[in-house]
Scaffold this motif. Structure first.
Motif, PDB file in Angstrom:
ATOM      1  N   UNK A  30      68.752  49.499  76.180  1.00 18.47           N
ATOM      2  CA  UNK A  30      67.909  48.610  76.983  1.00 18.47           C
ATOM      3  C   UNK A  30      68.618  47.274  77.204  1.00 18.47           C
ATOM      4  N   UNK A  31      68.161  46.552  78.223  1.00 19.30           N
ATOM      5  CA  UNK A  31      68.769  45.259  78.524  1.00 19.30           C
ATOM      6  C   UNK A  31      68.250  44.202  77.554  1.00 19.30           C
ATOM      7  N   UNK A  32      69.077  43.215  77.287  1.00 21.40           N
ATOM      8  CA  UNK A  32      68.734  42.189  76.304  1.00 21.40           C
ATOM      9  C   UNK A  32      67.670  41.236  76.850  1.00 21.40           C
ATOM     10  N   UNK A  33      67.059  40.495  75.945  1.00 17.46           N
ATOM     11  CA  UNK A  33      66.055  39.504  76.354  1.00 17.46           C
ATOM     12  C   UNK A  33      66.676  38.435  77.237  1.00 17.46           C
ATOM     13  N   UNK A  34      67.913  38.062  76.928  1.00 17.91           N
ATOM     14  CA  UNK A  34      68.614  37.060  77.730  1.00 17.91           C
ATOM     15  C   UNK A  34      68.813  37.555  79.154  1.00 17.91           C
ATOM     16  N   UNK A  35      69.212  38.797  79.310  1.00 15.20           N
ATOM     17  CA  UNK A  35      69.419  39.370  80.635  1.00 15.20           C
ATOM     18  C   UNK A  35      68.110  39.445  81.414  1.00 15.20           C
ATOM     19  N   UNK A  36      67.051  39.841  80.731  1.00 11.54           N
ATOM     20  CA  UNK A  36      65.755  39.930  81.391  1.00 11.54           C
ATOM     21  C   UNK A  36      65.228  38.553  81.779  1.00 11.54           C
ATOM     22  N   UNK A  37      65.544  37.542  80.985  1.00 13.03           N
ATOM     23  CA  UNK A  37      65.125  36.171  81.324  1.00 13.03           C
ATOM     24  C   UNK A  37      65.790  35.707  82.621  1.00 13.03           C
ATOM     25  N   UNK A  38      67.081  36.005  82.772  1.00 11.65           N
ATOM     26  CA  UNK A  38      67.789  35.641  84.002  1.00 11.65           C
ATOM     27  C   UNK A  38      67.159  36.348  85.192  1.00 11.65           C
ATOM     28  N   UNK A  39      66.890  37.640  85.039  1.00 15.04           N
ATOM     29  CA  UNK A  39      66.299  38.401  86.138  1.00 15.04           C
ATOM     30  C   UNK A  39      64.911  37.884  86.491  1.00 15.04           C
TER      31      UNK A  39
END
Length: 376
Positions: free
Chosen positions: A4-13
């Motif tokens: 799964x994608x990281x929390x940091x990546x999801x925050x950017x998205x």
């Protein structure tokens, strides 16, 4: 293993999705369409203010210091809204190679104002007779510590608004990567009309002098730089195609759930349901191939095969999903009062940028036949 994608990546998205959803509307796009540049400068400034223009630019150069995958998430959201902003030619094709190969002075001079939204830098990858920036026809001959350049580059996004244009040119000793000032003597920009509506130009170069400070890579490294940049550009367009195709699919699902025939929503028809389901499968496969390639490039390992696979899927999925969306929408799909037409044009634009699916598939097939791919 967690894929799964990281929390940091999801925050950017999520940040990108919030800003782009709030700022990009059909009405605003219509206004931007009437502008000669077709570039939403206010939106670009807002993205700069949020730090998104510097997602993958190092903190020392005014950016967030995140990786390529986070940048792809931002680009996916730009595709989901078909926002009239040059995210790929500026933030991927130009900024990333400057950060990877440029000197400290070049990074400071070019990347800091880019991350803040003050200037643009774009890229000229394509030529009238070629799509591989690592094998250009444009010629450069040494003059002092710089070069004199002659040739033609085509489909150059926002060249007339950019501070510099990254190009490749061949010399007797190899390929060089140069930063061209589009307002320099000997540079002629001819506006082009392209499928997506993005403002592009043909850039004609006649004895253009490039100073030492604008030489990004000499003949010993120029070809490597352009291949490095082209691979990341192709994957970025695949990520954008994820957003374009996903939004087209969801618009179609919403429309077919409301449109009635014989007293029932057409989404209940088996043929319609199968067509929409195929679109969903296509989008998920495209997302898998795009982010697999992105993760490998981020890890700086050889991903040439995965990049080609992502390119083939980006072209084919964009083609199939846009065709199915138009079919299921009926005649309303091409009506410019309805937003689907923008997504179909961008899907086609991405499909044919830096080579078609057919040409890429042919190259991939040759590699497999020679034992250069998928050999343990």
């Amino acid at each position: 293993m967690d894929f799964s994608f990281s929390e940091q990546q999801q925050d950017v998205q999520n940040l990108a999705r919030q800003i782009l959803t709030e700022e990009v509307s059909a009405e605003r796009q219509d206004v931007v369409d009437q502008q000669p540049d077709r570039f939403d400068k206010a939106l670009w400034a807002k993205l700069a203010e949020a730090g998104l223009l510097g997602v993958s630019i190092a903190e020392k150069n005014g950016g967030m210091g995140f990786n390529f995958t986070e940048l792809c998430f931002f680009i996916e959201e730009a595709g989901r809204t078909v926002a009239p902003i040059p995210v790929i030619p500026v933030l991927v094709s130009a900024a990333l190679p400057i950060q990877q190969f440029g000197s400290v002075e070049q990074q400071r001079r070019l990347l800091q104002p880019l991350a803040s939204g003050k200037t643009l830098i774009t890229t000229a990858f394509m030529e009238p007779m070629g799509e591989d920036p690592a094998t250009p026809l444009t010629q450069a001959r040494p003059q002092g510590a710089g070069y004199v350049v002659n040739g033609v580059k085509t489909a150059v996004p926002l060249a007339h608004l950019s501070e510099r244009v990254l190009i490749s040119a061949k010399t007797d000793n190899g390929v060089v990567a140069l930063m061209i000032n589009p307002r320099a003597e000997g540079v002629t920009l001819v506006p082009l009309k392209v499928t997506s509506g993005e403002p592009q130009s043909e850039m004609r170069l006649e004895n253009v002098l490039v100073a030492t400070c604008d030489v990004l890579a000499g003949p010993e490294q120029g070809g490597e730089l352009m291949t490095w940049a082209a691979q990341r550009t192709i994957v970025a367009y695949a990520a954008m195609q994820v957003g374009v195709s996903d939004k087209s699919m969801r618009m179609t699902a919403s429309y077919t759930a409301e449109r009635q025939q014989f007293g029932v929503p057409i989404a209940t028809f088996q043929a319609v349901g199968h067509r929409a389901a195929n679109c969903f499968i296509d989008v998920e496969c495209l997302k898998l191939t795009a982010y697999q390639a992105a993760s490998l490039l981020e890890a700086d390992v050889d991903a040439s095969t995965e990049v080609e696979i992502a390119k083939v899927w980006a072209g084919d999925v964009g083609h199939r999903v846009s065709f199915a969306s138009q079919h299921l929408h009926g005649g309303i799909g091409i009506d410019k009062d309805y937003p689907l037409w923008r997504y179909c044009l961008w899907a086609r634009h991405i499909e044919l940028t830096l080579g078609s699916s057919a040409s890429t598939l042919a190259k991939l097939g040759e590699k497999i036949a020679k034992g250069e791919a998928y050999v343990s």
